[in-house]
Design a protein around this motif. Structure first.
Motif, PDB file in Angstrom:
ATOM      1  N   ARG A  89     -65.457  19.419 -61.645  1.00 19.58           N
ATOM      2  CA  ARG A  89     -64.937  18.159 -62.147  1.00 19.58           C
ATOM      3  C   ARG A  89     -63.807  18.441 -63.132  1.00 19.58           C
ATOM      4  O   ARG A  89     -63.849  19.414 -63.896  1.00 19.58           O
ATOM      5  CB  ARG A  89     -66.021  17.332 -62.856  1.00 19.58           C
ATOM      6  CG  ARG A  89     -67.291  17.059 -62.054  1.00 19.58           C
ATOM      7  CD  ARG A  89     -67.018  16.637 -60.630  1.00 19.58           C
ATOM      8  NE  ARG A  89     -66.326  15.339 -60.543  1.00 19.58           N
ATOM      9  CZ  ARG A  89     -65.876  14.822 -59.405  1.00 19.58           C
ATOM     10  NH1 ARG A  89     -65.997  15.508 -58.276  1.00 19.58           N
ATOM     11  NH2 ARG A  89     -65.274  13.641 -59.407  1.00 19.58           N
ATOM     12  N   THR A 147     -61.399  16.624 -66.082  1.00 18.07           N
ATOM     13  CA  THR A 147     -61.253  15.451 -66.945  1.00 18.07           C
ATOM     14  C   THR A 147     -59.946  15.524 -67.723  1.00 18.07           C
ATOM     15  O   THR A 147     -59.447  16.613 -68.040  1.00 18.07           O
ATOM     16  CB  THR A 147     -62.417  15.336 -67.940  1.00 18.07           C
ATOM     17  OG1 THR A 147     -62.503  16.550 -68.702  1.00 18.07           O
ATOM     18  CG2 THR A 147     -63.735  15.113 -67.215  1.00 18.07           C
ATOM     19  N   SER A 178     -57.470  14.207 -71.126  1.00 17.51           N
ATOM     20  CA  SER A 178     -57.630  14.301 -72.575  1.00 17.51           C
ATOM     21  C   SER A 178     -58.502  13.181 -73.125  1.00 17.51           C
ATOM     22  O   SER A 178     -59.146  13.339 -74.168  1.00 17.51           O
ATOM     23  CB  SER A 178     -56.254  14.268 -73.254  1.00 17.51           C
ATOM     24  OG  SER A 178     -55.541  13.089 -72.881  1.00 17.51           O
ATOM     25  N   SER A 179     -58.543  12.041 -72.414  1.00 18.53           N
ATOM     26  CA  SER A 179     -59.362  10.915 -72.867  1.00 18.53           C
ATOM     27  C   SER A 179     -60.794  11.006 -72.373  1.00 18.53           C
ATOM     28  O   SER A 179     -61.618  10.148 -72.684  1.00 18.53           O
ATOM     29  CB  SER A 179     -58.743   9.600 -72.373  1.00 18.53           C
ATOM     30  OG  SER A 179     -58.788   9.530 -70.958  1.00 18.53           O
ATOM     31  N   GLY A 180     -61.088  12.030 -71.586  1.00 16.87           N
ATOM     32  CA  GLY A 180     -62.417  12.185 -71.025  1.00 16.87           C
ATOM     33  C   GLY A 180     -62.577  11.538 -69.662  1.00 16.87           C
ATOM     34  O   GLY A 180     -63.648  11.616 -69.055  1.00 16.87           O
ATOM     35  N   GLU A 181     -61.511  10.922 -69.152  1.00 12.51           N
ATOM     36  CA  GLU A 181     -61.567  10.272 -67.846  1.00 12.51           C
ATOM     37  C   GLU A 181     -61.650  11.317 -66.741  1.00 12.51           C
ATOM     38  O   GLU A 181     -60.998  12.355 -66.793  1.00 12.51           O
ATOM     39  CB  GLU A 181     -60.326   9.404 -67.650  1.00 12.51           C
ATOM     40  CG  GLU A 181     -60.275   8.698 -66.295  1.00 12.51           C
ATOM     41  CD  GLU A 181     -58.966   7.956 -66.087  1.00 12.51           C
ATOM     42  OE1 GLU A 181     -58.854   7.256 -65.061  1.00 12.51           O
ATOM     43  OE2 GLU A 181     -58.053   8.097 -66.937  1.00 12.51           O
ATOM     44  N   ASP A 182     -62.483  11.027 -65.732  1.00 11.57           N
ATOM     45  CA  ASP A 182     -62.614  11.928 -64.591  1.00 11.57           C
ATOM     46  C   ASP A 182     -61.365  11.802 -63.718  1.00 11.57           C
ATOM     47  O   ASP A 182     -61.132  10.775 -63.083  1.00 11.57           O
ATOM     48  CB  ASP A 182     -63.858  11.559 -63.782  1.00 11.57           C
ATOM     49  CG  ASP A 182     -64.164  12.579 -62.681  1.00 11.57           C
ATOM     50  OD1 ASP A 182     -63.240  13.292 -62.263  1.00 11.57           O
ATOM     51  OD2 ASP A 182     -65.328  12.651 -62.246  1.00 11.57           O
ATOM     52  N   THR A 216     -60.625  14.125 -61.291  1.00 13.92           N
ATOM     53  CA  THR A 216     -60.807  15.128 -60.243  1.00 13.92           C
ATOM     54  C   THR A 216     -60.031  14.775 -58.979  1.00 13.92           C
ATOM     55  O   THR A 216     -59.390  15.639 -58.369  1.00 13.92           O
ATOM     56  CB  THR A 216     -62.294  15.288 -59.900  1.00 13.92           C
ATOM     57  OG1 THR A 216     -63.037  15.547 -61.100  1.00 13.92           O
ATOM     58  CG2 THR A 216     -62.511  16.435 -58.920  1.00 13.92           C
TER      59      THR A 216
END
Length: 275
Positions: free
Chosen positions: A19, A21, A23-27, A29
């Motif tokens: 996976r 991600t 910088s904002s933590g959004e996936d 992939t």
């Protein structure tokens, strides 16, 4: 290299080895994997050649669904979360200098078929980057081959001869073969009791559905009787599975100019402000 965009996006999202991600933590992939897999395929299989990506239009399957109830109906309940990244994928392609098309009212497979035909007419060889067997109908000697990088090394390039060796039918017979055996991904049930072996027997010698024998023995005879019992449905299924190589696309879509080599996915997404 003609690329099945939606197929590559879904493969990247669900099949990438890890996976990824932002910088904002959004996936991200699907987005990252799309660019990485496209770059790898271009570098390893057709460096210095033109790349063109095709996407399905949102309403692309409407005409076929009208003629064949249930066509692709099973996909309605599938996980379509990868499409949230489709706009970013298109931005990344623009940043990389890779041309793409989403033709209103058209399924991507038909646009791929049209572009493959246009390229072959001008004397070019074509590599169709997709794992979708629906596109086997396009294969034509060494002029049009499929690239499926999910297959083991040494088997990733699929030719018309490979299809004939494995399934016992030629690419031009592929819609006939699948109409008989069914295509679960497209919602085509096929004829009950007719599997690949029986279909191969019925289509032996390059026969199409219209050329099926009047009689047959054993399992083939049973399959033939069952196909005859729902003949109009079988013909409608084949029509839905046939690729339309006459989509009205702009004449200048394929330029013949090499596509620049893609930079690594992380670098491209950073430079495009998508990371």
């Amino acid at each position: 290299m003609l690329v099945d965009g939606h197929h590559l996006l879904y493969r990247a999202h669900f099949g990438f080895p890890r996976r990824v991600t932002g910088s904002s933590g959004e996936d991200l992939t699907g987005l990252f994997g799309f660019v990485a897999l496209l770059r790898k395929a271009h570098r390893e299989h057709c460096p210095g050649q033109e790349v063109f990506v095709v996407f399905d239009a949102e309403d692309g399957a409407a005409d076929r669904a009208e003629n064949v109830p249930g066509y692709k109906a099973g996909r309605a309940g599938a996980d379509h979360s990868p499409v949230v990244h489709l706009p970013a994928v298109k931005q990344a392609l623009d940043a990389a200098g890779v041309r793409w098309l989403e033709q209103p009212g058209c399924e991507g497979d038909d646009v791929l078929a049209t572009l493959a035909k246009l390229a072959v007419v001008t004397g070019r060889e074509v590599l169709v980057f997709s794992g979708d067997r629906d596109l086997y109908g396009l294969l034509d000697g060494q002029r049009v081959r499929a690239l499926n990088t999910q297959l083991p090394a040494g088997r990733q390039l699929v030719t018309a001869a490979d299809v004939a060796d494995r399934f016992g039918v030629h690419p031009v017979q592929w819609p006939d073969f699948r109409a008989l055996t069914g295509d679960a991904s497209d919602g085509i049930p096929g004829v009950a009791g007719v599997g690949p072996v029986t279909a191969r027997q019925l289509l032996a010698g390059g026969r199409r559905l219209e050329d099926l024998p009047e009689t047959a023995s054993g399992r083939a005879g049973t399959g033939l009787a069952r196909a005859r019992a729902q003949w109009q449905e079988v013909l409608a299924w084949r029509e839905a599975l046939r690729l339309n190589a006459h989509v009205p696309v702009p004449d200048d879509l394929l330029t013949g100019r090499p596509t620049p080599g893609l930079v690594p996915a992380g670098q491209l997404l950073t430079e495009a402000g998508l990371w």
